[in-house]
Design a protein around this motif. Structure first.
Motif, PDB file in Angstrom:
ATOM      1  N   SER A  22       0.825  -1.199   0.000  1.00 52.47           N
ATOM      2  CA  SER A  22       0.000   0.000   0.000  1.00 52.47           C
ATOM      3  C   SER A  22       0.868   1.262   0.000  1.00 52.47           C
ATOM      4  O   SER A  22       0.592   2.219  -0.728  1.00 52.47           O
ATOM      5  CB  SER A  22      -0.916  -0.010   1.217  1.00 52.47           C
ATOM      6  N   GLU A  23       1.924   1.260   0.799  1.00 52.73           N
ATOM      7  CA  GLU A  23       2.815   2.415   0.847  1.00 52.73           C
ATOM      8  C   GLU A  23       3.537   2.610  -0.485  1.00 52.73           C
ATOM      9  O   GLU A  23       3.648   3.740  -0.970  1.00 52.73           O
ATOM     10  CB  GLU A  23       3.826   2.266   1.982  1.00 52.73           C
ATOM     11  N   VAL A  24       4.013   1.530  -1.077  1.00 54.23           N
ATOM     12  CA  VAL A  24       4.703   1.630  -2.364  1.00 54.23           C
ATOM     13  C   VAL A  24       3.736   2.130  -3.430  1.00 54.23           C
ATOM     14  O   VAL A  24       4.086   2.992  -4.241  1.00 54.23           O
ATOM     15  CB  VAL A  24       5.337   0.281  -2.773  1.00 54.23           C
ATOM     16  N   LYS A  48      14.093   4.612   0.927  1.00 53.85           N
ATOM     17  CA  LYS A  48      13.126   4.756   2.015  1.00 53.85           C
ATOM     18  C   LYS A  48      12.985   3.477   2.838  1.00 53.85           C
ATOM     19  O   LYS A  48      12.927   3.512   4.054  1.00 53.85           O
ATOM     20  CB  LYS A  48      11.761   5.171   1.464  1.00 53.85           C
ATOM     21  N   PHE A  49      12.931   2.337   2.162  1.00 57.49           N
ATOM     22  CA  PHE A  49      12.709   1.060   2.848  1.00 57.49           C
ATOM     23  C   PHE A  49      13.992   0.259   3.056  1.00 57.49           C
ATOM     24  O   PHE A  49      13.945  -0.843   3.593  1.00 57.49           O
ATOM     25  CB  PHE A  49      11.682   0.220   2.088  1.00 57.49           C
ATOM     26  N   ASN A  50      15.123   0.800   2.577  1.00 56.28           N
ATOM     27  CA  ASN A  50      16.410   0.139   2.718  1.00 56.28           C
ATOM     28  C   ASN A  50      16.379  -1.277   2.130  1.00 56.28           C
ATOM     29  O   ASN A  50      16.735  -2.266   2.789  1.00 56.28           O
ATOM     30  CB  ASN A  50      16.854   0.107   4.186  1.00 56.28           C
ATOM     31  N   VAL A  51      15.899  -1.351   0.891  1.00 60.95           N
ATOM     32  CA  VAL A  51      15.784  -2.615   0.168  1.00 60.95           C
ATOM     33  C   VAL A  51      16.501  -2.433  -1.170  1.00 60.95           C
ATOM     34  O   VAL A  51      16.396  -1.367  -1.784  1.00 60.95           O
ATOM     35  CB  VAL A  51      14.294  -2.972  -0.072  1.00 60.95           C
ATOM     36  N   PRO A  52      17.229  -3.443  -1.655  1.00 61.93           N
ATOM     37  CA  PRO A  52      17.951  -3.307  -2.922  1.00 61.93           C
ATOM     38  C   PRO A  52      17.041  -2.934  -4.099  1.00 61.93           C
ATOM     39  O   PRO A  52      15.883  -3.356  -4.172  1.00 61.93           O
ATOM     40  CB  PRO A  52      18.559  -4.698  -3.143  1.00 61.93           C
ATOM     41  N   ASP A  53      17.603  -2.139  -5.023  1.00 64.55           N
ATOM     42  CA  ASP A  53      16.857  -1.679  -6.202  1.00 64.55           C
ATOM     43  C   ASP A  53      16.217  -2.818  -6.978  1.00 64.55           C
ATOM     44  O   ASP A  53      15.102  -2.687  -7.479  1.00 64.55           O
ATOM     45  CB  ASP A  53      17.772  -0.902  -7.153  1.00 64.55           C
ATOM     46  N   GLU A  54      16.920  -3.938  -7.093  1.00 62.51           N
ATOM     47  CA  GLU A  54      16.418  -5.062  -7.899  1.00 62.51           C
ATOM     48  C   GLU A  54      15.093  -5.596  -7.352  1.00 62.51           C
ATOM     49  O   GLU A  54      14.209  -5.971  -8.108  1.00 62.51           O
ATOM     50  CB  GLU A  54      17.445  -6.201  -7.939  1.00 62.51           C
ATOM     51  N   ILE A  55      14.973  -5.617  -6.048  1.00 60.52           N
ATOM     52  CA  ILE A  55      13.745  -6.106  -5.426  1.00 60.52           C
ATOM     53  C   ILE A  55      12.637  -5.066  -5.576  1.00 60.52           C
ATOM     54  O   ILE A  55      11.500  -5.390  -5.926  1.00 60.52           O
ATOM     55  CB  ILE A  55      13.983  -6.444  -3.948  1.00 60.52           C
ATOM     56  N   ILE A  56      12.965  -3.820  -5.333  1.00 63.57           N
ATOM     57  CA  ILE A  56      11.984  -2.745  -5.421  1.00 63.57           C
ATOM     58  C   ILE A  56      11.480  -2.563  -6.845  1.00 63.57           C
ATOM     59  O   ILE A  56      10.312  -2.249  -7.068  1.00 63.57           O
ATOM     60  CB  ILE A  56      12.578  -1.427  -4.878  1.00 63.57           C
ATOM     61  N   GLN A  57      12.337  -2.776  -7.816  1.00 65.47           N
ATOM     62  CA  GLN A  57      11.937  -2.590  -9.214  1.00 65.47           C
ATOM     63  C   GLN A  57      10.723  -3.443  -9.567  1.00 65.47           C
ATOM     64  O   GLN A  57       9.799  -2.971 -10.222  1.00 65.47           O
ATOM     65  CB  GLN A  57      13.091  -2.925 -10.147  1.00 65.47           C
ATOM     66  N   ARG A  58      10.697  -4.676  -9.100  1.00 65.63           N
ATOM     67  CA  ARG A  58       9.546  -5.547  -9.384  1.00 65.63           C
ATOM     68  C   ARG A  58       8.271  -5.016  -8.752  1.00 65.63           C
ATOM     69  O   ARG A  58       7.204  -5.035  -9.366  1.00 65.63           O
ATOM     70  CB  ARG A  58       9.820  -6.969  -8.896  1.00 65.63           C
ATOM     71  N   LYS A  59       8.391  -4.530  -7.513  1.00 63.02           N
ATOM     72  CA  LYS A  59       7.211  -4.035  -6.805  1.00 63.02           C
ATOM     73  C   LYS A  59       6.702  -2.746  -7.449  1.00 63.02           C
ATOM     74  O   LYS A  59       5.509  -2.591  -7.688  1.00 63.02           O
ATOM     75  CB  LYS A  59       7.558  -3.798  -5.332  1.00 63.02           C
ATOM     76  N   VAL A  60       7.616  -1.826  -7.756  1.00 62.68           N
ATOM     77  CA  VAL A  60       7.223  -0.549  -8.364  1.00 62.68           C
ATOM     78  C   VAL A  60       6.613  -0.798  -9.744  1.00 62.68           C
ATOM     79  O   VAL A  60       5.594  -0.204 -10.094  1.00 62.68           O
ATOM     80  CB  VAL A  60       8.422   0.424  -8.446  1.00 62.68           C
ATOM     81  N   SER A  61       7.217  -1.685 -10.524  1.00 61.98           N
ATOM     82  CA  SER A  61       6.696  -1.937 -11.879  1.00 61.98           C
ATOM     83  C   SER A  61       5.293  -2.515 -11.847  1.00 61.98           C
ATOM     84  O   SER A  61       4.497  -2.285 -12.757  1.00 61.98           O
ATOM     85  CB  SER A  61       7.627  -2.836 -12.667  1.00 61.98           C
ATOM     86  N   SER A  62       4.928  -3.218 -10.773  1.00 64.93           N
ATOM     87  CA  SER A  62       3.570  -3.772 -10.688  1.00 64.93           C
ATOM     88  C   SER A  62       2.514  -2.664 -10.518  1.00 64.93           C
ATOM     89  O   SER A  62       1.357  -2.869 -10.854  1.00 64.93           O
ATOM     90  CB  SER A  62       3.462  -4.798  -9.562  1.00 64.93           C
ATOM     91  N   PHE A  63       2.942  -1.512 -10.017  1.00 69.08           N
ATOM     92  CA  PHE A  63       2.011  -0.382  -9.836  1.00 69.08           C
ATOM     93  C   PHE A  63       2.211   0.708 -10.879  1.00 69.08           C
ATOM     94  O   PHE A  63       1.425   1.644 -10.946  1.00 69.08           O
ATOM     95  CB  PHE A  63       2.179   0.240  -8.445  1.00 69.08           C
ATOM     96  N   TRP A  64       3.261   0.641 -11.665  1.00 70.73           N
ATOM     97  CA  TRP A  64       3.606   1.732 -12.574  1.00 70.73           C
ATOM     98  C   TRP A  64       2.647   1.827 -13.759  1.00 70.73           C
ATOM     99  O   TRP A  64       2.367   2.915 -14.244  1.00 70.73           O
ATOM    100  CB  TRP A  64       5.042   1.572 -13.071  1.00 70.73           C
ATOM    101  N   ASN A  65       2.123   0.730 -14.217  1.00 73.44           N
ATOM    102  CA  ASN A  65       1.256   0.740 -15.417  1.00 73.44           C
ATOM    103  C   ASN A  65       0.041   1.488 -15.218  1.00 73.44           C
ATOM    104  O   ASN A  65      -0.729   1.979 -14.913  1.00 73.44           O
ATOM    105  CB  ASN A  65       0.926  -0.686 -15.846  1.00 73.44           C
TER     106      ASN A  65
END
Length: 65
Positions: A22-24, A48-65
């Motif tokens: 929800s936050e992402v 912000k969440f201190n998580v590697p870019d590779e992991i965050i990229q998948r999460k962000v891309s799921s909401f980017w569309n």
């Protein structure tokens, strides 16, 4: 007793996961409104969440569309 503890732990993990998602999602929506690039959004969320870019990229891309 072990089963109950396991169920509580799974529930806590699920709630934490839903809160994170929800936050992402909120950050992605705001980033898009402000015209921030996909890459900048990934860098911001990762920091912000201190998580590697590779992991965050998948999460962000799921909401980017």
């Amino acid at each position: 007793m072990v089963t109950l503890y396991g169920q509580e732990e799974v529930f806590r993990d699920y709630v934490a996961s839903q809160k994170f998602s929800s936050e992402v999602k909120g950050i992605v929506e705001l980033s898009r409104e402000l015209g921030r690039s996909f890459e900048d959004t990934i860098a911001y969320v990762s920091k912000k969440f201190n998580v590697p870019d590779e992991i965050i990229q998948r999460k962000v891309s799921s909401f980017w569309n």
